[in-house]
Design a protein around this motif. Structure first.
Motif, short mmCIF file in Angstrom:
data_model
loop_
_atom_site.label_atom_id
_atom_site.label_comp_id
_atom_site.label_asym_id
_atom_site.label_seq_id
_atom_site.Cartn_x
_atom_site.Cartn_y
_atom_site.Cartn_z
N MET A 1 0.82 -1.27 0.00
CA MET A 1 0.11 0.06 -0.06
C MET A 1 0.89 1.21 0.00
N LEU A 2 0.47 2.34 -0.91
CA LEU A 2 1.17 3.47 -0.91
C LEU A 2 0.31 4.52 -0.47
N TYR A 3 0.82 5.38 0.65
CA TYR A 3 0.12 6.56 1.08
C TYR A 3 0.65 7.90 0.90
N SER A 4 -0.32 8.91 0.58
CA SER A 4 0.26 10.29 0.49
C SER A 4 -0.54 10.99 1.57
N VAL A 5 0.04 11.78 2.52
CA VAL A 5 -0.60 12.60 3.57
C VAL A 5 -0.06 14.17 3.06
N THR A 6 -1.11 14.96 2.94
CA THR A 6 -0.87 16.21 2.62
C THR A 6 -1.45 17.03 3.91
#
Length: 262
Positions: A1-6
């Motif tokens: 799983m890849l995640y991006s937190v902005t």
């Protein structure tokens, strides 16, 4: 799983992308406070980091964002869920700049969704990479400040295989086909520098267009790699703010009946 937190930010003084190393310092400090010494040691020992990060300014709204891309579940849990999700404000060391986190948005990409890109039936024409932060590659002890297809692909393959350790995609024949059949068809770049603790890293920023004289399978494979690269970044120092880009995929327009007859 890849995640991006902005993370949406408000600061007491203006920010800039050269402050990324200060934000990495904040990250390490908060991990330490959360009792993540073992994880910090793991990050320092790893040649290929489990995360990338950068600062981004939305010039329309004049707002700054801290983007953290986390390449596996452990990174997401250690860096976000168990650490930064509990942080509301912090101060940048030696700058006396107070920063508030006013909002957070999390998006994710599963390995299955990534593989679906490879199986897609899209009619891809070309790829546009809009670099958000300075990019540089290291070769023979020096910096390479102009993008090359082989450097881009090699960087992405190494980061991909580090993130998905049970997947080996660096088949020599496939990579050679990419080197030979994909090329930078246009670019709008300028040279720049990224400053890191007194060190000047020569680099470039702007945008490039990649075209391929190849079949749909090869284009889908490149699309999968480039999509992954939005999370991993490319080149060097991606964990300190370099190598970030946004991908635009340009599809071929279907031919009309008249065009087909012609």
């Amino acid at each position: 799983m890849l995640y991006s937190v902005t993370l949406s930010l408000e600061s007491s003084s203006p920010l800039n992308i050269q402050m990324s190393s200060l934000f990495q310092g904040v990250l390490m400090e908060k991990l330490m406070e959360a009792g993540k010494e073992d994880y910090i040691e793991k990050l320092h020992e790893s040649a290929l980091h489990e995360y990338s990060m950068y600062l981004h300014e939305d010039r329309d709204s004049n707002r700054w964002y801290w983007i953290l891309n986390l390449l596996n579940d452990e990174a997401f849990n250690s860096i976000w869920s168990e650490t930064l999700s509990n942080v509301k404000q912090f101060e940048l060391t030696h700058q006396e700049i107070k920063v508030k986190i006013t909002g957070a948005e999390v998006k994710q990409l599963t390995d299955h969704e990534l593989f679906d890109i490879f199986k897609s039936d899209r009619m891809i024409d070309r790829f546009v990479l809009d670099f958000q932060t300075p990019v540089s590659f290291k070769r023979d002890g020096g910096y390479v400040i102009f993008p090359e297809i082989a450097l881009i692909i090699n960087s992405l393959v190494k980061k991909y295989e580090a993130a998905f350790q049970d997947e080996i995609i660096s088949d020599e024949d496939t990579l050679n086909q990419l080197y030979e059949r994909c090329y930078i068809s246009s670019y709008k770049l300028r040279s720049t520098a990224f400053h890191l603790e007194g060190i000047r890293i020569n680099s470039f920023i702007g945008s490039i267009t990649i075209s391929c004289r190849s079949n749909s399978t090869m284009k889908n494979f490149l699309n999968m790699l480039l999509t992954f690269g939005e999370y991993s970044g490319i080149g060097i120092k991606t964990s300190i703010g370099m190598g970030a880009y946004r991908l635009r995929v340009i599809e071929r327009k279907p031919k009309t009946i008249q065009q087909a007859e012609d």
